[in-house]
Design a protein around this motif. Structure first.
Motif, PDB file in Angstrom:
ATOM      1  N   ARG A 109      76.308  72.674  50.439  1.00  0.00           N
ATOM      2  CA  ARG A 109      75.441  71.532  50.143  1.00  0.00           C
ATOM      3  C   ARG A 109      75.593  70.493  51.258  1.00  0.00           C
ATOM      4  O   ARG A 109      76.716  70.111  51.601  1.00  0.00           O
ATOM      5  CB  ARG A 109      75.817  70.916  48.801  1.00  0.00           C
ATOM      6  CG  ARG A 109      75.706  71.882  47.638  1.00  0.00           C
ATOM      7  CD  ARG A 109      76.208  71.280  46.342  1.00  0.00           C
ATOM      8  NE  ARG A 109      75.369  70.174  45.905  1.00  0.00           N
ATOM      9  CZ  ARG A 109      75.618  69.443  44.807  1.00  0.00           C
ATOM     10  NH1 ARG A 109      76.688  69.705  44.064  1.00  0.00           N
ATOM     11  NH2 ARG A 109      74.810  68.451  44.465  1.00  0.00           N
ATOM     12  N   PRO A 110      74.515  70.043  51.865  1.00  0.00           N
ATOM     13  CA  PRO A 110      74.628  69.022  52.910  1.00  0.00           C
ATOM     14  C   PRO A 110      75.394  67.813  52.371  1.00  0.00           C
ATOM     15  O   PRO A 110      75.080  67.288  51.293  1.00  0.00           O
ATOM     16  CB  PRO A 110      73.168  68.670  53.221  1.00  0.00           C
ATOM     17  CG  PRO A 110      72.404  69.893  52.831  1.00  0.00           C
ATOM     18  CD  PRO A 110      73.110  70.448  51.629  1.00  0.00           C
ATOM     19  N   HIS A 111      76.414  67.376  53.117  1.00  0.00           N
ATOM     20  CA  HIS A 111      77.226  66.264  52.644  1.00  0.00           C
ATOM     21  C   HIS A 111      77.548  65.312  53.788  1.00  0.00           C
ATOM     22  O   HIS A 111      77.734  65.709  54.934  1.00  0.00           O
ATOM     23  CB  HIS A 111      78.518  66.749  51.985  1.00  0.00           C
ATOM     24  CG  HIS A 111      79.270  67.787  52.759  1.00  0.00           C
ATOM     25  ND1 HIS A 111      78.872  69.119  52.824  1.00  0.00           N
ATOM     26  CD2 HIS A 111      80.414  67.705  53.508  1.00  0.00           C
ATOM     27  CE1 HIS A 111      79.731  69.797  53.571  1.00  0.00           C
ATOM     28  NE2 HIS A 111      80.665  68.971  54.000  1.00  0.00           N
ATOM     29  N   SER A 112      77.583  64.058  53.440  1.00  0.00           N
ATOM     30  CA  SER A 112      77.969  63.007  54.377  1.00  0.00           C
ATOM     31  C   SER A 112      78.853  62.019  53.631  1.00  0.00           C
ATOM     32  O   SER A 112      78.926  62.050  52.399  1.00  0.00           O
ATOM     33  CB  SER A 112      76.736  62.295  54.948  1.00  0.00           C
ATOM     34  OG  SER A 112      75.966  61.704  53.907  1.00  0.00           O
ATOM     35  N   TRP A 113      79.510  61.155  54.373  1.00  0.00           N
ATOM     36  CA  TRP A 113      80.450  60.239  53.731  1.00  0.00           C
ATOM     37  C   TRP A 113      80.674  59.000  54.593  1.00  0.00           C
ATOM     38  O   TRP A 113      80.401  59.001  55.781  1.00  0.00           O
ATOM     39  CB  TRP A 113      81.794  60.937  53.468  1.00  0.00           C
ATOM     40  CG  TRP A 113      82.279  61.782  54.619  1.00  0.00           C
ATOM     41  CD1 TRP A 113      82.075  63.120  54.803  1.00  0.00           C
ATOM     42  CD2 TRP A 113      82.996  61.328  55.777  1.00  0.00           C
ATOM     43  NE1 TRP A 113      82.638  63.538  55.989  1.00  0.00           N
ATOM     44  CE2 TRP A 113      83.223  62.466  56.602  1.00  0.00           C
ATOM     45  CE3 TRP A 113      83.505  60.099  56.177  1.00  0.00           C
ATOM     46  CZ2 TRP A 113      83.908  62.386  57.804  1.00  0.00           C
ATOM     47  CZ3 TRP A 113      84.190  60.008  57.390  1.00  0.00           C
ATOM     48  CH2 TRP A 113      84.383  61.154  58.182  1.00  0.00           C
ATOM     49  N   GLY A 119      76.161  61.215  59.574  1.00  0.00           N
ATOM     50  CA  GLY A 119      75.153  62.235  59.302  1.00  0.00           C
ATOM     51  C   GLY A 119      75.701  63.317  58.392  1.00  0.00           C
ATOM     52  O   GLY A 119      76.910  63.414  58.175  1.00  0.00           O
ATOM     53  N   ALA A 120      74.799  64.136  57.853  1.00  0.00           N
ATOM     54  CA  ALA A 120      75.188  65.196  56.923  1.00  0.00           C
ATOM     55  C   ALA A 120      75.382  66.516  57.653  1.00  0.00           C
ATOM     56  O   ALA A 120      74.744  66.780  58.674  1.00  0.00           O
ATOM     57  CB  ALA A 120      74.129  65.356  55.834  1.00  0.00           C
ATOM     58  N   TYR A 121      76.274  67.349  57.128  1.00  0.00           N
ATOM     59  CA  TYR A 121      76.508  68.683  57.663  1.00  0.00           C
ATOM     60  C   TYR A 121      76.832  69.605  56.505  1.00  0.00           C
ATOM     61  O   TYR A 121      77.126  69.162  55.386  1.00  0.00           O
ATOM     62  CB  TYR A 121      77.633  68.680  58.697  1.00  0.00           C
ATOM     63  CG  TYR A 121      78.930  68.070  58.216  1.00  0.00           C
ATOM     64  CD1 TYR A 121      79.917  68.852  57.611  1.00  0.00           C
ATOM     65  CD2 TYR A 121      79.181  66.706  58.374  1.00  0.00           C
ATOM     66  CE1 TYR A 121      81.120  68.294  57.170  1.00  0.00           C
ATOM     67  CE2 TYR A 121      80.377  66.143  57.932  1.00  0.00           C
ATOM     68  CZ  TYR A 121      81.337  66.941  57.336  1.00  0.00           C
ATOM     69  OH  TYR A 121      82.515  66.395  56.899  1.00  0.00           O
ATOM     70  N   LEU A 146      75.685  63.913  48.516  1.00  0.00           N
ATOM     71  CA  LEU A 146      75.365  65.332  48.500  1.00  0.00           C
ATOM     72  C   LEU A 146      73.859  65.521  48.448  1.00  0.00           C
ATOM     73  O   LEU A 146      73.146  64.789  47.733  1.00  0.00           O
ATOM     74  CB  LEU A 146      76.000  66.021  47.286  1.00  0.00           C
ATOM     75  CG  LEU A 146      77.525  66.077  47.223  1.00  0.00           C
ATOM     76  CD1 LEU A 146      77.965  66.807  45.966  1.00  0.00           C
ATOM     77  CD2 LEU A 146      78.100  66.756  48.462  1.00  0.00           C
ATOM     78  N   ASP A 147      73.376  66.504  49.197  1.00  0.00           N
ATOM     79  CA  ASP A 147      71.955  66.882  49.198  1.00  0.00           C
ATOM     80  C   ASP A 147      71.034  65.724  49.569  1.00  0.00           C
ATOM     81  O   ASP A 147      69.834  65.770  49.304  1.00  0.00           O
ATOM     82  CB  ASP A 147      71.544  67.443  47.832  1.00  0.00           C
ATOM     83  CG  ASP A 147      72.396  68.618  47.408  1.00  0.00           C
ATOM     84  OD1 ASP A 147      72.747  69.434  48.283  1.00  0.00           O
ATOM     85  OD2 ASP A 147      72.732  68.717  46.216  1.00  0.00           O
ATOM     86  N   GLY A 148      71.577  64.687  50.164  1.00  0.00           N
ATOM     87  CA  GLY A 148      70.767  63.572  50.631  1.00  0.00           C
ATOM     88  C   GLY A 148      70.364  62.573  49.580  1.00  0.00           C
ATOM     89  O   GLY A 148      69.880  61.487  49.914  1.00  0.00           O
ATOM     90  N   ASP A 149      70.573  62.895  48.291  1.00  0.00           N
ATOM     91  CA  ASP A 149      70.098  61.975  47.254  1.00  0.00           C
ATOM     92  C   ASP A 149      71.053  61.815  46.074  1.00  0.00           C
ATOM     93  O   ASP A 149      70.717  61.179  45.079  1.00  0.00           O
ATOM     94  CB  ASP A 149      68.734  62.432  46.734  1.00  0.00           C
ATOM     95  CG  ASP A 149      68.752  63.847  46.162  1.00  0.00           C
ATOM     96  OD1 ASP A 149      69.831  64.456  46.091  1.00  0.00           O
ATOM     97  OD2 ASP A 149      67.668  64.333  45.783  1.00  0.00           O
TER      98      ASP A 149
END
Length: 275
Positions: free
Chosen positions: A252-256, A211-213, A232-235
């Motif tokens: 910036r919302p980020h996931s990996w 998930g993003a945080y 980044l930023d979901g897209d």
């Protein structure tokens, strides 16, 4: 009646509390301690002050509390005459486990597991398990939980803030976060976190943030081995290969996730220490 209590100058009190004189001045400005002042303005500390300084240091470093939370904790302890000391909190590492720390913070806030679950979106059963075992939460969930309690993952995992000018950590001597998330190993590359959090991430195949945080600050990462996908930023999708570096703003919302068939290893730096 003559006051015969022994009093210490700021340098002596700081040494006894294990901090710097500038830290004592900062704590005074934050309303955490009120030393005696001579007619000339010199600060003096008696034994009660020194014990309070040690308590503040423990609350700051071991529990990761901010000044406002420390003030409230000290006020509460003074009112009901109770105080929890490091000797009363056991674990294999000499302090609370991360799960026990979170349970203590929850109880201090007067929250039930159901209330925390409703606010963070983390199932109460997972929260209960984590408080007992320090295992079972993703990096995103742990980050969100730390934010709910007004602290950071680094503070919860014992990456202390110190006044040392240098930090030498030999190859392989890293301390590690508890194994909170499947396939994710995070190792501290420094023994303090004054302005930066420096970590070594080892990601098993398929491991991810789940998930993003987002949080305040800036981040830099460099892939040593393998390959990973950063979103980044979901897209916005970025594939980072061995030798690649990447910088972005933490807000910036980020996931990996590890997009490699094998293990991915990277250096990850956050500044300021808000992760």
């Amino acid at each position: 009646m003559m006051d015969n209590r022994i009093r210490y100058k700021i340098a002596e009190a700081a040494r006894m509390a294990g901090v710097s004189p500038s830290t004592l001045r900062l704590w005074e400005s934050q309303g955490l301690v009120d030393p005696v002042r001579t007619d000339s303005g010199q600060r003096l500390y008696d034994s009660a002050h020194v014990e309070r300084l040690k308590r503040i240091s423990w609350l700051r470093l071991d529990k990761g509390l901010n000044p406002a939370a420390i003030r409230e904790t000290l006020k509460s302890e003074e009112q009901d005459g109770t105080e929890e000391t490091p000797a009363e909190v056991g674990s294999s590492s000499g302090g609370r486990t991360i799960g026990a720390k979170l349970r203590h913070l929850r109880r201090e806030m007067g929250c039930t597991l159901e209330k925390v679950a409703a606010t963070t979106g983390i199932a109460s059963s997972l929260l209960s398990t984590f408080e007992r075992t320090s295992q079972g939460l993703s990096v995103k969930a742990l980050h969100d939980l730390a934010g709910f309690y007004g602290t950071t993952i680094a503070a919860l995992t014992g990456q202390a803030e110190t006044s040392a000018r240098e930090s030498l950590v030999r190859n392989g001597d890293w301390t590690a976060w508890p194994p909170t998330s499947s396939g994710v190993t995070v190792q501290n590359l420094t023994i303090d976190r004054r302005q930066m959090e420096c970590h070594r991430f080892q990601l098993a195949p398929g491991a991810s943030s789940e998930g993003a945080y987002s949080h305040a600050g800036e981040e830099f990462l460099h892939v040593l081995v393998g390959r990973m996908e950063l979103i980044l930023d979901g897209d916005q999708f970025f594939e980072l290969r061995e030798g690649d570096s990447f910088y972005f703003e933490s807000r910036r919302p980020h996931s990996w996730r590890n997009s490699n068939d094998g293990e991915t290893v990277l250096i990850w730096v956050n500044t300021p220490p808000t992760f």
